[in-house]
Design an enzyme around this catalytic site. Structure first.
Site, PDB file in Angstrom:
ATOM      1  N   LEU A   1       0.800  -1.157  -0.106  1.00 52.53           N
ATOM      2  CA  LEU A   1       0.050   0.153  -0.067  1.00 52.53           C
ATOM      3  C   LEU A   1       1.116   1.060  -0.041  1.00 52.53           C
ATOM      4  O   LEU A   1       0.705   2.080  -0.864  1.00 52.53           O
ATOM      5  CB  LEU A   1      -1.030   0.090   1.208  1.00 52.53           C
ATOM      6  CG  LEU A   1      -1.723   1.282   1.285  1.00 52.53           C
ATOM      7  CD1 LEU A   1      -2.532   1.501   0.136  1.00 52.53           C
ATOM      8  CD2 LEU A   1      -2.565   1.117   2.814  1.00 52.53           C
TER       9      LEU A   1
ATOM     10  N   GLN B   1      15.101  -0.479  31.166  1.00 57.98           N
ATOM     11  CA  GLN B   1      15.674   0.534  32.171  1.00 57.98           C
ATOM     12  C   GLN B   1      16.020  -0.308  33.409  1.00 57.98           C
ATOM     13  O   GLN B   1      16.944   0.018  34.310  1.00 57.98           O
ATOM     14  CB  GLN B   1      14.691   1.870  32.397  1.00 57.98           C
ATOM     15  CG  GLN B   1      15.269   2.912  33.422  1.00 57.98           C
ATOM     16  CD  GLN B   1      16.488   3.755  32.592  1.00 57.98           C
ATOM     17  OE1 GLN B   1      16.550   3.569  31.537  1.00 57.98           O
ATOM     18  NE2 GLN B   1      17.197   4.351  33.606  1.00 57.98           N
ATOM     19  N   MET B   2      15.239  -1.148  33.885  1.00 57.48           N
ATOM     20  CA  MET B   2      15.167  -1.984  35.278  1.00 57.48           C
ATOM     21  C   MET B   2      16.289  -3.031  35.078  1.00 57.48           C
ATOM     22  O   MET B   2      17.171  -3.068  36.044  1.00 57.48           O
ATOM     23  CB  MET B   2      13.801  -2.674  35.277  1.00 57.48           C
ATOM     24  CG  MET B   2      12.525  -1.971  35.827  1.00 57.48           C
ATOM     25  SD  MET B   2      11.249  -2.950  36.008  1.00 57.48           S
ATOM     26  CE  MET B   2      10.199  -1.772  37.019  1.00 57.48           C
TER      27      MET B   2
ATOM     28  N   GLU C   1       0.717  -0.169   9.949  1.00 57.49           N
ATOM     29  CA  GLU C   1      -0.735  -0.412   9.882  1.00 57.49           C
ATOM     30  C   GLU C   1      -1.490   1.202  10.107  1.00 57.49           C
ATOM     31  O   GLU C   1      -2.375   0.958  10.559  1.00 57.49           O
ATOM     32  CB  GLU C   1      -1.051  -1.488  10.628  1.00 57.49           C
ATOM     33  CG  GLU C   1      -0.045  -2.423  10.628  1.00 57.49           C
ATOM     34  CD  GLU C   1      -0.326  -3.369   9.320  1.00 57.49           C
ATOM     35  OE1 GLU C   1      -0.492  -2.736   8.092  1.00 57.49           O
ATOM     36  OE2 GLU C   1      -0.279  -4.653   9.423  1.00 57.49           O
TER      37      GLU C   1
END
Length: 418
Positions: free
Chosen positions: A163, A374-375, A400
């Site tokens: 598309l 990040q943890m 999409e």
């Protein structure tokens, strides 16, 4: 494979399959039990739980061990996807008479979420392939359905959705690729951009202009690889989604049989949008899998990583962050599943709900994956740790229909007088 039966039969035969799910990591090992509050099996029927288990097991054993290699070496895992097709995952919501599994949109969402815990990028391509197969099944002639769908459902052949163009992304109705009819063929000229699978796939579902300006001048053609005048651009270098190739698809006096048209002339834009409604559920479901795996990875990291003499799981700040991640995950999953049900039932709110689900779930799931990285601290930034790949596979917020376009669709529905 026929309808739902292979999925159910395979699920029931898998007596040796462990009932627990698996963590996504470089060393595949049985994961800790899933906390009941984020269990993706909650609310599902017994049959849905069966093929969800099959999908989770396939993700853990056939996809996760190779996820990093596929990403780093940019491998398109054809044989692995064909194994998935043997389980019925090549044409999940295609009708059984042409080899599909005949499942619902909710069933499909459940499967894609589970598969994505093994590799988001590969599952996302499978979802695009499924969308193309459904479009041919739904809008194609009897001849087209019988010609293309069986091989697509078995993944003997692969499909791409065409598309987007270099000059028309969000404004899809302004596409310029033209198809002029000459006798029993259309002569196709133009190009498509950012095509998943481009160059490596066999079938191209192409939106092209057969009439005047605007959406009513657009038609949909199926173009087969090897057709004279069909060529491809260079393979794009991407941040993520590296297990599926992305190229421009180019048409230069490409002669396509009129019989390869889906629907009537001028119906292409409507066909494309109907495909994208389901595609938005699919891509949101894929990111749900990434977020689910990331919550699991973050939890396990907090339980074992020690700083200042105690595990990170004792930090109330991180406890609260984990709680927020879990809440966002479950809220996203519920919205996606509600939208999938609305689409299956052809409800009047389906288009808006699909847009809401895609907007909310992909934004929130990216935040979940990013927080999980990040943890992990410095470890999260290493390619030895899977969490960074879930973050890089974040393109679901763009494809999409970008999330900005989702906001346009939702607000337009709200502001339109009934």
């Amino acid at each position: 494979m026929a309808a739902i039966r292979p999925l159910t039969r395979i699920a029931r035969l898998c007596s040796s399959v462990c009932r627990n799910y698996y963590l996504i990591s470089n060393r595949i090992s049985q994961r800790r039990g899933i906390a009941s509050c984020i269990d993706p099996a909650l609310g599902l029927t017994d049959e849905q739980k069966e093929f969800q288990k099959v999908a989770f097991d396939f993700a853990a054993n056939e996809m996760a061990p190779h996820m990093a290699e596929w990403d780093q070496k940019e491998i398109f895992p054809v044989e692995t996807m064909r194994k998935a097709a043997q389980l019925g995952f090549g044409g999940i919501y295609v009708q059984p008479d042409v080899g599909g599994s005949g499942l619902s949109r909710l069933d499909t969402s459940v499967i894609f979420e589970a598969l994505s815990t093994g590799c988001v990028s590969t599952t996302a391509y499978i979802s695009i392939h499924n969308m193309c197969a459904w479009m041919i099944d739904t809008f194609g002639s009897k001849e087209n359905r019988e010609k293309f769908c069986p091989d697509l459902c078995s993944m003997k052949t692969f499909a791409s959705y065409c598309l987007t163009e270099p000059g028309s992304g969000s404004d899809a109705a302004s596409l310029l690729t033209s198809a002029q009819r000459k006798g029993d063929h259309y002569i196709l000229n133009g190009s498509k951009a950012f095509i998943s699978g481009g160059g490596d796939t066999d079938i191209y579902v192409v939106m092209c202009r057969t009439g005047g300006r605007g959406p009513k001048g657009i038609s949909c053609l199926v173009v087969e690889k090897g057709t004279p005048g069909l060529s491809f651009g260079k393979k794009e270098k991407k941040v993520g989604w590296n297990s599926q190739p992305t190229r421009a698809v180019i048409f230069e006096d490409c002669a396509v049989p009129v019989n390869n048209r889906l629907g009537e002339e001028g119906q292409g834009f409507n066909i494309a949008m109907k495909g994208l409604n389901g595609g938005r559920i699919n891509t949101a479901s894929c990111f749900l899998g990434a977020a689910h795996a990331s919550v699991q990875l973050a939890r396990d990291h907090l339980l074992v990583r020690k700083q200042f003499g105690e595990t990170l799981s004792n930090s109330q700040f991180l406890q609260f962050k984990l709680a927020e991640m879990a809440t966002r995950l479950v809220a996203s999953r519920l919205l996606v599943r509600e939208a999938a049900t609305a689409l299956q039932e052809n409800r009047p709110d389906a288009v808006s709900l699909c847009s809401m689900a895609k907007l909310f779930a992909t934004d929130e799931c990216f935040n979940i994956c990013n927080q999980a990285l990040q943890m992990h601290g410095g470890y999260g930034y290493l390619k030895d740790y899977a969490v960074q790949q879930f973050v890089r596979d974040r393109v679901h917020q763009i494809l999409e229909g970008t999330n900005e376009v989702m906001r346009m669709i939702i607000s337009r529905d709200l502001l339109t007088e009934s």
